[in-house]
Write a protein that holds these residues in place. Structure first.
Motif, PDB file in Angstrom:
ATOM      1  N   GLY A 120       0.862  -1.191   0.000  1.00  0.00           N
ATOM      2  CA  GLY A 120       0.000   0.000   0.000  1.00  0.00           C
ATOM      3  C   GLY A 120       0.890   1.230   0.000  1.00  0.00           C
ATOM      4  O   GLY A 120       1.208   1.790  -1.044  1.00  0.00           O
ATOM      5  N   SER A 121       1.355   1.622   1.202  1.00  0.00           N
ATOM      6  CA  SER A 121       2.310   2.739   1.272  1.00  0.00           C
ATOM      7  C   SER A 121       3.553   2.409   0.453  1.00  0.00           C
ATOM      8  O   SER A 121       4.101   3.251  -0.258  1.00  0.00           O
ATOM      9  N   ASP A 122       3.976   1.165   0.546  1.00  0.00           N
ATOM     10  CA  ASP A 122       5.148   0.716  -0.224  1.00  0.00           C
ATOM     11  C   ASP A 122       4.656   0.093  -1.533  1.00  0.00           C
ATOM     12  O   ASP A 122       4.875  -1.088  -1.806  1.00  0.00           O
ATOM     13  N   VAL A 144      -6.257  -4.476  -4.368  1.00  0.00           N
ATOM     14  CA  VAL A 144      -7.235  -4.282  -3.291  1.00  0.00           C
ATOM     15  C   VAL A 144      -7.512  -2.794  -3.104  1.00  0.00           C
ATOM     16  O   VAL A 144      -6.713  -1.959  -3.554  1.00  0.00           O
ATOM     17  N   TRP A 145      -8.622  -2.497  -2.478  1.00  0.00           N
ATOM     18  CA  TRP A 145      -9.093  -1.113  -2.247  1.00  0.00           C
ATOM     19  C   TRP A 145      -9.322  -0.374  -3.564  1.00  0.00           C
ATOM     20  O   TRP A 145      -9.071   0.821  -3.644  1.00  0.00           O
ATOM     21  N   THR A 146      -9.754  -1.068  -4.600  1.00  0.00           N
ATOM     22  CA  THR A 146      -9.872  -0.415  -5.906  1.00  0.00           C
ATOM     23  C   THR A 146     -11.224   0.291  -6.010  1.00  0.00           C
ATOM     24  O   THR A 146     -12.245  -0.334  -6.311  1.00  0.00           O
ATOM     25  N   GLY A 366      -2.605   7.802  -0.194  1.00  0.00           N
ATOM     26  CA  GLY A 366      -1.387   7.932   0.620  1.00  0.00           C
ATOM     27  C   GLY A 366      -1.752   8.418   2.008  1.00  0.00           C
ATOM     28  O   GLY A 366      -2.504   9.385   2.154  1.00  0.00           O
ATOM     29  N   THR A 367      -1.217   7.755   3.045  1.00  0.00           N
ATOM     30  CA  THR A 367      -1.601   8.097   4.419  1.00  0.00           C
ATOM     31  C   THR A 367      -0.962   9.425   4.847  1.00  0.00           C
ATOM     32  O   THR A 367       0.006   9.887   4.239  1.00  0.00           O
ATOM     33  N   SER A 368      -1.491   9.984   5.932  1.00  0.00           N
ATOM     34  CA  SER A 368      -0.928  11.249   6.428  1.00  0.00           C
ATOM     35  C   SER A 368       0.534  11.074   6.841  1.00  0.00           C
ATOM     36  O   SER A 368       1.356  11.978   6.659  1.00  0.00           O
ATOM     37  N   GLU A 369       0.881   9.893   7.383  1.00  0.00           N
ATOM     38  CA  GLU A 369       2.287   9.654   7.770  1.00  0.00           C
ATOM     39  C   GLU A 369       3.180   9.696   6.527  1.00  0.00           C
ATOM     40  O   GLU A 369       4.263  10.298   6.536  1.00  0.00           O
ATOM     41  N   VAL A 370       2.699   9.081   5.458  1.00  0.00           N
ATOM     42  CA  VAL A 370       3.498   9.051   4.225  1.00  0.00           C
ATOM     43  C   VAL A 370       3.587  10.459   3.616  1.00  0.00           C
ATOM     44  O   VAL A 370       4.639  10.860   3.105  1.00  0.00           O
TER      45      VAL A 370
HETATM   46  C1  LIG Z   1     -11.390   4.877   0.727  1.00  0.00           C
HETATM   47  C2  LIG Z   1     -10.139   4.359   0.097  1.00  0.00           C
HETATM   48  C3  LIG Z   1     -10.051   4.269  -1.271  1.00  0.00           C
HETATM   49  C4  LIG Z   1      -8.907   3.766  -1.874  1.00  0.00           C
HETATM   50  N1  LIG Z   1      -8.875   3.668  -3.244  1.00  0.00           N
HETATM   51  C5  LIG Z   1      -7.801   3.117  -3.845  1.00  0.00           C
HETATM   52  C6  LIG Z   1      -7.800   2.929  -5.251  1.00  0.00           C
HETATM   53  O1  LIG Z   1      -8.752   3.270  -5.948  1.00  0.00           O
HETATM   54  N2  LIG Z   1      -6.727   2.342  -5.825  1.00  0.00           N
HETATM   55  C7  LIG Z   1      -5.636   1.949  -5.097  1.00  0.00           C
HETATM   56  O2  LIG Z   1      -4.693   1.452  -5.692  1.00  0.00           O
HETATM   57  N3  LIG Z   1      -5.616   2.092  -3.740  1.00  0.00           N
HETATM   58  C8  LIG Z   1      -6.674   2.673  -3.105  1.00  0.00           C
HETATM   59  N4  LIG Z   1      -6.687   2.834  -1.735  1.00  0.00           N
HETATM   60  C9  LIG Z   1      -5.555   2.295  -0.968  1.00  0.00           C
HETATM   61  C10 LIG Z   1      -4.660   3.324  -0.329  1.00  0.00           C
HETATM   62  O3  LIG Z   1      -3.851   3.973  -1.269  1.00  0.00           O
HETATM   63  C11 LIG Z   1      -3.831   2.573   0.724  1.00  0.00           C
HETATM   64  O4  LIG Z   1      -4.737   2.113   1.709  1.00  0.00           O
HETATM   65  C12 LIG Z   1      -2.786   3.444   1.364  1.00  0.00           C
HETATM   66  O5  LIG Z   1      -1.784   3.781   0.445  1.00  0.00           O
HETATM   67  C13 LIG Z   1      -2.153   2.762   2.605  1.00  0.00           C
HETATM   68  O6  LIG Z   1      -1.728   1.500   2.308  1.00  0.00           O
HETATM   69  P1  LIG Z   1      -2.143   0.246   3.236  1.00  0.00           P
HETATM   70  O7  LIG Z   1      -3.614   0.302   3.444  1.00  0.00           O
HETATM   71  O8  LIG Z   1      -1.549  -0.986   2.666  1.00  0.00           O
HETATM   72  O9  LIG Z   1      -1.469   0.545   4.644  1.00  0.00           O
HETATM   73  P2  LIG Z   1       0.078   0.305   5.054  1.00  0.00           P
HETATM   74  O10 LIG Z   1       0.970   0.807   3.971  1.00  0.00           O
HETATM   75  O11 LIG Z   1       0.236  -1.123   5.453  1.00  0.00           O
HETATM   76  O12 LIG Z   1       0.194   1.254   6.305  1.00  0.00           O
HETATM   77  C14 LIG Z   1      -0.222   0.871   7.626  1.00  0.00           C
HETATM   78  C15 LIG Z   1       0.167   1.990   8.579  1.00  0.00           C
HETATM   79  O13 LIG Z   1       1.601   2.147   8.594  1.00  0.00           O
HETATM   80  C16 LIG Z   1       1.948   3.507   8.300  1.00  0.00           C
HETATM   81  N5  LIG Z   1       3.161   3.537   7.476  1.00  0.00           N
HETATM   82  C17 LIG Z   1       3.440   2.750   6.393  1.00  0.00           C
HETATM   83  N6  LIG Z   1       4.637   3.071   5.874  1.00  0.00           N
HETATM   84  C18 LIG Z   1       5.129   4.091   6.639  1.00  0.00           C
HETATM   85  C19 LIG Z   1       6.339   4.864   6.603  1.00  0.00           C
HETATM   86  N7  LIG Z   1       7.255   4.652   5.680  1.00  0.00           N
HETATM   87  N8  LIG Z   1       6.473   5.829   7.536  1.00  0.00           N
HETATM   88  C20 LIG Z   1       5.539   6.070   8.489  1.00  0.00           C
HETATM   89  N9  LIG Z   1       4.381   5.347   8.586  1.00  0.00           N
HETATM   90  C21 LIG Z   1       4.180   4.397   7.662  1.00  0.00           C
HETATM   91  C22 LIG Z   1       0.767   4.062   7.517  1.00  0.00           C
HETATM   92  O14 LIG Z   1       0.696   5.463   7.616  1.00  0.00           O
HETATM   93  C23 LIG Z   1      -0.411   3.356   8.184  1.00  0.00           C
HETATM   94  O15 LIG Z   1      -0.779   4.058   9.351  1.00  0.00           O
HETATM   95  C24 LIG Z   1      -7.813   3.337  -1.096  1.00  0.00           C
HETATM   96  C25 LIG Z   1      -7.896   3.427   0.298  1.00  0.00           C
HETATM   97  C26 LIG Z   1      -9.037   3.926   0.896  1.00  0.00           C
HETATM   98  C27 LIG Z   1      -9.092   3.993   2.391  1.00  0.00           C
END
Ligand SMILES: Cc1cc2nc3c(=O)[nH]c(=O)nc-3n(C[C@H](O)[C@H](O)[C@H](O)COP(=O)(O)OP(=O)(O)OC[C@H]3O[C@@H](n4cnc5c(N)ncnc54)[C@H](O)[C@@H]3O)c2cc1C
Length: 399
Positions: A120-122, A144-146, A366-370
């Motif tokens: 996700g983040s990575d 996933v999350w598409t 992309g999460t707020s942390e990222v």
């Molecule tokens: C409503 C919604 C719609 C979405 N739509 C799409 C879409 O259409 N297509 C698509 O491809 N994706 C989509 N996403 C996915 C979204 O881009 C990912 O959920 C997001 O990038 C985070 O990845 P993850 O869920 O795997 O969490 P992870 O990457 O596993 O992160 C888990 C936690 O660890 C933290 N973390 C991870 N890496 C770091 C770091 N390096 N430094 C500090 N903290 C870190 C994160 O901030 C988070 O709190 C969607 C997500 C949501 C919620």
């Protein structure tokens, strides 16, 4: 082109094809052909090669003369906000001709197939595999999350074409026809009860080589263009003063007697601060748009994305506090369904829904942390995080 000339062009469009009298696809098609879809796009591709801030003039003129107006980010958020700039930057002329107009009109909805259960983040660590067979690629894996995959015709797909090189170097970026055999879309249940997003499975899906955007092995560069545009689209703030979430909060405050005594004063102070922050966000987003002359946004787009995600969560939380015990019921229920706007026509139902939905604001795109990492490293120039897997072949990274 002067502002008056641009306004004249909008009036000429409306005189010819009026949105109150034709369907959405016909009107938006004509808007595209007049170069008034995205004015910063080149002529022939829906624009006039103007500064993007001049789009506000087009929208203003349309609002003045028509009852029916359309919001790009409601009609085809991923296609228009992220797909069109990516296609414009990396697509062949043939692809642009075939896809840009239908994306803008909303005839073809688009989705973004980046995230995976283990990436996700990575996202550069993703595992969906693409293998070349002559003029075609064969794709296997899971996304996933598409968002919107269930209604999409086209997907922006990032896959691994070479596991023997470091993760960022072995990627390929496709436009995949979501109606291809072997694409399976399954809904995912969200806290709101809605399934806006999905799991998408690829089983021996064949994609023509002509659908590759950018160079094979350089999919990461193309993905960055998509992600930068996503952050800008998600951090745009409201277009008018005191509009959007803050307007709903102020309305609820007025309606519910504004509270009394000290508690009322504390809430008023909280709302005032949120109002100031909303205006700051709007002004910052407007300044960002004005500074962007042409081309794709840079890492600065993360400022708006981060600020909006965190601010909107606090505004919807404040709404629930103002509503008190009324906020505890959720009429829409929690049974799995696809998004339906009729559940949130009034401010109270909207606030209850958004309180739940806004949890996703600091995750999606992309999460707020990222975002903080990007701003720290790429805008402020602070030292980067240690990245131990940067030079390691993807297949050798422990997972
Ligand atoms: C409503 C919604 C719609 C979405 N739509 C799409 C879409 O259409 N297509 C698509 O491809 N994706 C989509 N996403 C996915 C979204 O881009 C990912 O959920 C997001 O990038 C985070 O990845 P993850 O869920 O795997 O969490 P992870 O990457 O596993 O992160 C888990 C936690 O660890 C933290 N973390 C991870 N890496 C770091 C770091 N390096 N430094 C500090 N903290 C870190 C994160 O901030 C988070 O709190 C969607 C997500 C949501 C919620």
């Amino acid at each position: 082109m002067t502002e008056e000339e641009l306004r004249g062009r909008v009036r000429a469009l409306v005189a010819k094809v009026h949105p109150d009298r034709v369907d959405m696809h016909t009107f938006r098609g004509a808007q595209f052909d007049h170069g008034l879809a995205l004015v910063n796009f080149p002529e022939g591709h829906g624009g006039l090669g103007l500064n993007p801030r001049m789009q506000a003039i087009v929208n203003d003129e349309l609002q003045k003369s028509c009852k029916t107006t359309y919001d790009d980010l409601v009609i085809n958020p991923i296609g228009i906000g992220m797909g069109m700039p990516t296609l414009l930057t990396y697509g062949s002329d043939e692809m642009k001709k075939q896809l840009l107009r239908r994306c803008y009109t909303g005839e073809d909805i688009w989705c973004q197939l980046f995230s995976e259960p283990g990436a996700g983040s990575d996202v550069a660590g993703l595992a969906t595999r693409a293998e070349r067979h002559g003029d075609e690629w064969v794709v296997n894996g899971q996304k996933v999350w598409t968002s919107l995959a269930h209604v999409s015709r086209w997907g922006m797909l990032l896959a691994r074409c070479n596991p023997d090189v470091p993760k960022h170097e072995g990627l390929v970026y496709f436009l995949v026809d979501m109606q291809s055999p072997g694409v399976e879309v399954r809904p995912l249940y969200q806290i709101t009860g809605e399934a806006e997003f999905n799991e998408v499975f690829f089983s021996d899906v064949r994609i023509p080589h002509g659908n590759v955007l950018g160079k094979v092995g350089q999919g990461w560069h193309v993905a960055i263009t998509t992600l930068m545009n996503e952050r800008t689209a998600l951090g745009g703030g409201s277009s008018q003063r005191a509009s959007g979430p803050i307007r709903i909060l102020m309305g609820l405050w007025q309606e519910r007697g504004k509270g009394r005594g000290e508690a009322g004063a504390v809430t008023r102070d909280r709302i005032t601060r949120l109002y100031i922050e909303s205006e700051l966000l709007r002004a910052t987003a407007a300044r960002g748009r004005a500074a962007q002359r042409s081309g794709n946004p840079g890492p600065e787009g993360s400022v708006g994305k981060l600020a909006q995600a965190e601010l909107y969560k606090r505004i919807w939380e404040c709404c629930t506090d103002v509503m008190g015990a009324d906020a505890l019921t959720y009429e829409a229920g929690y049974e799995l369904r696809r998004p339906r706007t009729e559940d949130r026509r009034d401010a109270v139902s909207m606030a209850k829904y958004q309180f739940l939905r806004s949890r996703a604001n600091s995750i999606e795109g992309g999460t707020s942390e990222v975002m903080r990492n990007i701003l720290g490293e790429r805008v402020l120039g602070l030292p980067g995080e240690p990245r131990v897997d940067k030079a390691v072949a993807w297949k050798d990274i422990p997972r």
